[in-house]
Structures are given as structure tokens and as C-alpha cells.
Design an enzyme around this catalytic site. Structure first.
Site, PDB file in Angstrom:
ATOM      1  N   GLY A   1       0.825  -1.222   0.000  1.00 30.76           N
ATOM      2  CA  GLY A   1       0.000   0.000   0.000  1.00 30.76           C
ATOM      3  C   GLY A   1       0.853   1.263   0.000  1.00 30.76           C
ATOM      4  O   GLY A   1       0.533   2.244   0.670  1.00 30.76           O
ATOM      5  N   ALA A   2       1.933   1.247  -0.801  1.00 30.00           N
ATOM      6  CA  ALA A   2       2.873   2.377  -0.777  1.00 30.00           C
ATOM      7  C   ALA A   2       2.338   3.596  -1.529  1.00 30.00           C
ATOM      8  O   ALA A   2       2.966   4.655  -1.499  1.00 30.00           O
ATOM      9  CB  ALA A   2       4.217   1.946  -1.342  1.00 30.00           C
TER      10      ALA A   2
ATOM     11  N   ASN B 279       1.042  -2.773   5.360  1.00 32.37           N
ATOM     12  CA  ASN B 279       0.352  -1.497   5.574  1.00 32.37           C
ATOM     13  C   ASN B 279      -0.942  -1.380   4.775  1.00 32.37           C
ATOM     14  O   ASN B 279      -1.870  -0.691   5.202  1.00 32.37           O
ATOM     15  CB  ASN B 279       1.318  -0.355   5.202  1.00 32.37           C
TER      16      ASN B 279
ATOM     17  N   SER C 171      -5.128  -0.856  13.689  1.00 27.59           N
ATOM     18  CA  SER C 171      -5.883   0.379  13.938  1.00 27.59           C
ATOM     19  C   SER C 171      -6.428   0.337  15.361  1.00 27.59           C
ATOM     20  O   SER C 171      -6.682  -0.753  15.898  1.00 27.59           O
ATOM     21  CB  SER C 171      -7.049   0.481  12.967  1.00 27.59           C
TER      22      SER C 171
ATOM     23  N   TYR D 196     -14.228  -3.426   9.302  1.00 26.33           N
ATOM     24  CA  TYR D 196     -12.866  -2.893   9.472  1.00 26.33           C
ATOM     25  C   TYR D 196     -12.304  -3.246  10.859  1.00 26.33           C
ATOM     26  O   TYR D 196     -11.166  -3.707  10.984  1.00 26.33           O
ATOM     27  CB  TYR D 196     -12.921  -1.379   9.263  1.00 26.33           C
TER      28      TYR D 196
HETATM   29  N1  LIG Z   1      -5.495   6.943   7.794  1.00 25.79           N
HETATM   30  C1  LIG Z   1      -5.827   6.680   9.037  1.00 25.79           C
HETATM   31  O1  LIG Z   1      -6.317   7.555   9.776  1.00 25.79           O
HETATM   32  C2  LIG Z   1      -5.609   5.301   9.588  1.00 25.79           C
HETATM   33  C3  LIG Z   1      -5.924   5.049  10.931  1.00 25.79           C
HETATM   34  C4  LIG Z   1      -5.709   3.776  11.448  1.00 25.79           C
HETATM   35  C5  LIG Z   1      -5.182   2.785  10.647  1.00 25.79           C
HETATM   36  N2  LIG Z   1      -4.895   3.047   9.341  1.00 25.79           N
HETATM   37  C6  LIG Z   1      -4.363   1.944   8.533  1.00 25.79           C
HETATM   38  O2  LIG Z   1      -3.152   2.370   7.923  1.00 25.79           O
HETATM   39  C7  LIG Z   1      -2.993   1.725   6.647  1.00 25.79           C
HETATM   40  C8  LIG Z   1      -2.743   2.773   5.579  1.00 25.79           C
HETATM   41  O3  LIG Z   1      -3.820   3.692   5.577  1.00 25.79           O
HETATM   42  P1  LIG Z   1      -3.872   4.966   4.619  1.00 25.79           P
HETATM   43  O4  LIG Z   1      -4.623   6.016   5.326  1.00 25.79           O
HETATM   44  O5  LIG Z   1      -2.509   5.277   4.076  1.00 25.79           O
HETATM   45  O6  LIG Z   1      -4.798   4.385   3.444  1.00 25.79           O
HETATM   46  P2  LIG Z   1      -4.936   4.849   1.914  1.00 25.79           P
HETATM   47  O7  LIG Z   1      -4.333   6.207   1.714  1.00 25.79           O
HETATM   48  O8  LIG Z   1      -6.349   4.640   1.549  1.00 25.79           O
HETATM   49  O9  LIG Z   1      -4.016   3.789   1.148  1.00 25.79           O
HETATM   50  C9  LIG Z   1      -4.360   2.439   1.092  1.00 25.79           C
HETATM   51  C10 LIG Z   1      -3.279   1.680   0.332  1.00 25.79           C
HETATM   52  O10 LIG Z   1      -3.706   0.313   0.226  1.00 25.79           O
HETATM   53  C11 LIG Z   1      -3.684  -0.073  -1.140  1.00 25.79           C
HETATM   54  N3  LIG Z   1      -4.745  -1.032  -1.431  1.00 25.79           N
HETATM   55  C12 LIG Z   1      -6.096  -0.808  -1.511  1.00 25.79           C
HETATM   56  N4  LIG Z   1      -6.741  -1.935  -1.841  1.00 25.79           N
HETATM   57  C13 LIG Z   1      -5.790  -2.903  -1.963  1.00 25.79           C
HETATM   58  C14 LIG Z   1      -5.820  -4.280  -2.308  1.00 25.79           C
HETATM   59  N5  LIG Z   1      -6.961  -4.905  -2.617  1.00 25.79           N
HETATM   60  N6  LIG Z   1      -4.640  -4.950  -2.347  1.00 25.79           N
HETATM   61  C15 LIG Z   1      -3.460  -4.337  -2.053  1.00 25.79           C
HETATM   62  N7  LIG Z   1      -3.370  -3.033  -1.740  1.00 25.79           N
HETATM   63  C16 LIG Z   1      -4.514  -2.334  -1.694  1.00 25.79           C
HETATM   64  C17 LIG Z   1      -3.891   1.203  -1.920  1.00 25.79           C
HETATM   65  O11 LIG Z   1      -3.407   1.036  -3.261  1.00 25.79           O
HETATM   66  P3  LIG Z   1      -3.958   1.958  -4.513  1.00 25.79           P
HETATM   67  O12 LIG Z   1      -4.140   3.323  -3.927  1.00 25.79           O
HETATM   68  O13 LIG Z   1      -2.877   1.866  -5.507  1.00 25.79           O
HETATM   69  O14 LIG Z   1      -5.232   1.349  -4.976  1.00 25.79           O
HETATM   70  C18 LIG Z   1      -3.067   2.181  -1.095  1.00 25.79           C
HETATM   71  O15 LIG Z   1      -1.716   2.090  -1.443  1.00 25.79           O
HETATM   72  C19 LIG Z   1      -4.265   0.914   6.442  1.00 25.79           C
HETATM   73  O16 LIG Z   1      -4.052  -0.423   6.806  1.00 25.79           O
HETATM   74  C20 LIG Z   1      -5.259   1.565   7.380  1.00 25.79           C
HETATM   75  O17 LIG Z   1      -6.274   0.687   7.772  1.00 25.79           O
HETATM   76  C21 LIG Z   1      -5.100   4.274   8.802  1.00 25.79           C
END
Ligand SMILES: NC(=O)c1ccc[n+]([C@@H]2O[C@H](COP(=O)([O-])OP(=O)(O)OC[C@H]3O[C@@H](n4cnc5c(N)ncnc54)[C@H](OP(=O)(O)O)[C@@H]3O)[C@@H](O)[C@H]2O)c1
Length: 240
Positions: A10-11, A84, A135, A148
Site C-alpha cells: 500500500g505504498a 500497511n 488500527s 474494518y
Molecule cells: N489513515 C488513518 O487515519 C488510519 C488510521 C488507522 C489505521 N490506518 C491503517 O493504515 C494503513 C494505511 O492507511 P492509509 O490512510 O494510508 O490508506 P490509503 O491512503 O487509503 O491507502 C491504502 C493503500 O492500500 C492499497 N490497497 C487498496 N486496496 C488494496 C488491495 N486490494 N490490495 C493491495 N493493496 C490495496 C492502496 O493502493 P492503490 O491506492 O494503488 O489502490 C493504497 O496504497 C491501512 O491499513 C489503514 O487501515 C489508517
């Protein structure tokens, strides 16, 4: 010293991109993954010669196998795996479409477990480190996020289990549980709900992707060598 190699899934997302940049700036070679955002993947690769991006869809075992196969020649050694990638699809359970229940659990939990399994032989060879990104929803539960929260609680249990299984190989496994982080994912949270969450945070602000990257880096360096099986909340003091 031989250059360490980290996989960051998820980079192309807000947090994964920062982790990839942060690690690469500290001399670690990064194998990042994208699912749909190919343009962002190319832009990220262009930032640092030590970042290479491959396609990975965690919902498909074919894609997981293809990814592992395609990196095997160029990256015979994997030191760190940062699980991630993750998605959310929020709704009260009574309104949640069946497919959203399975999809979120399938990508965040089952896909992560399957990918980790495929990479284990390489991580065993390097006595590496596994960092999962869970999370606080997996710790406290979160209204409107049954799918989730379950997926992230599963990641927490997966972390503890794997830490026990892999300790004899010198591998540590930990789970970082962020609160709400400034990110694309946070942008989709309605303002009213965001305000409510901020009120419950002791530090009264959202976290940054950089705070997560710094913790990932700590856990993969020598300083983190006696920490395993833990879920480390990084949430500004979020009250349950
Ligand atoms: N943001 C927050 O506030 C928050 C809070 C708690 C936990 N988290 C956790 O932190 C991690 C990163 O979150 P983020 O906010 O950076 O999310 P994000 O910006 O939505 O990015 C998600 C990443 O996951 C990839 N992805 C989506 N569907 C996928 C699939 N089917 N297979 C493989 N990769 C996939 C996306 O790829 P594409 O974009 O190329 O499709 C993207 O690189 C997640 O696990 C999330 O649950 C986030």
C-alpha cells in the site's frame, strides 16, 4: 554493510508512501506495492532510486503469488515486511452490503496473512522483522466499522500468534495501531465525526503519517530488537 530490503504494501496510500520515503531516505531499499493508483506508483518510484513499486491486489491469491514471484529474482533477500495496505467501507452493520463485509476482511486480514505466509521463507533467512499496521478500531471497536474493526482485531491476534511462532528464528512481529491520521482515508470521515474524535484525543489533533514511519523505523532498527508480539497504539492519547 549489506543494504536492507523492506516490503511496504500500500505504498501509494498516505501512510505507506511516507513509510516508503522515510525508509528509503535512511538507506533501506524499498519494494512498495500499489493496487489501482499506477500513476502515483510511478511518481513514487521517481523520487528515490531505492524505491521500486510492483502491483499487488491482496484480495487475489493469483496476484499475491505473482507479486512474490516477480520480486524473487531482483530481491532474493527480504529483511522487513510492513503490512500497511488496507481499505475501509463504513456503514452500520444493519446497512452494510454483504460484499463490503467480505471485501474489507479479505483484503485487510486474509490477504495480509496469505502474503505474509508466502514471504516467510525469505524473512526466516534474514531473521527479519514484520510490522503490521492495524488500527485503534481493532482495539476499541468503532461504530460503523464492524468489518474494518474485525479485520484489525484479527491483525492484532495474528501479530501475537506469529510473534510466538517466529521467535525461535529471531524474527520479531509487531502491530502499530494508529488513531486518526492526516490522510486520504481521514478525508472521507465526515467533519462532524472528525470533530467528535478530535475531542476524544488528549493531544487534540490528528496524527501524521511521519509519526507512523518513525515508529516503523524504530522497530526495524537494532533499537527495536527486544519488542515482539505487541500492539503499539499511536493515537495522541485517544480515550476509548
Ligand atoms: N489513515 C488513518 O487515519 C488510519 C488510521 C488507522 C489505521 N490506518 C491503517 O493504515 C494503513 C494505511 O492507511 P492509509 O490512510 O494510508 O490508506 P490509503 O491512503 O487509503 O491507502 C491504502 C493503500 O492500500 C492499497 N490497497 C487498496 N486496496 C488494496 C488491495 N486490494 N490490495 C493491495 N493493496 C490495496 C492502496 O493502493 P492503490 O491506492 O494503488 O489502490 C493504497 O496504497 C491501512 O491499513 C489503514 O487501515 C489508517
Amino acid at each position: 554493510m549489506e543494504q536492507k530490503v523492506a516490503i511496504v504494501t500500500g505504498a501509494t496510500g498516505s501512510i505507506g508512501k511516507d513509510i516508503a520515503i522515510f525508509l528509503s531516505e535512511r538507506g533501506i531499499k524499498v519494494v512498495g506495492t500499489f493496487n489501482k493508483k499506477e500513476e502515483e506508483a510511478k511518481e513514487l518510484e521517481a523520487l528515490n532510486k531505492d524505491i521500486k513499486i510492483f502491483h499487488l491486489d491482496l484480495s487475489s491469491i493469483n496476484s499475491i503469488e505473482k507479486f512474490v514471484q516477480s520480486i524473487s529474482e531482483s530481491f532474493p533477500k527480504i529483511d522487513f515486511l510492513v503490512n500497511n495496505a488496507g481499505i475501509k467501507s463504513d456503514n452500520l452493520l444493519e446497512n452494510m452490503p454483504e460484499e463490503d463485509i467480505s471485501e474489507v476482511i479479505n483484503v485487510n486480514l486474509i490477504g495480509t496473512i496469505k502474503l505474509t505466509k508466502k514471504l516467510l521463507p525469505k524473512i526466516k533467512e534474514s531473521k527479519g522483522r514484520i510490522i503490521n499496521i492495524g488500527s485503534v478500531a481493532g482495539e476499541f471497536g468503532s461504530g460503523g466499522q464492524a468489518n474494518y474493526s474485525v479485520s484489525k482485531a484479527g491483525i492484532s491476534a495474528f501479530t501475537k500468534t506469529l510473534a510466538k511462532e517466529l521467535a525461535k528464528y529471531g524474527i520479531t512481529v509487531n502491530n502499530i495501531a494508529p488513531g486518526l491520521i492526516e490522510s486520504e482515508m481521514a478525508k472521507t470521515v465526515p467533519e462532524k465525526i472528525k470533530e467528535k474524535i478530535i475531542n476524544k484525543i488528549a493531544l487534540k489533533k490528528l496524527g501524521t503519517p511521519r509519526a507512523i514511519s518513525e515508529l516503523v523505523y524504530f522497530l526495524v532498527t537494532n533499537e527495536g530488537n527486544y519488542i515482539t508480539g505487541q500492539t503499539i497504539r499511536i493515537d495522541g492519547g485517544l480515550l476509548n
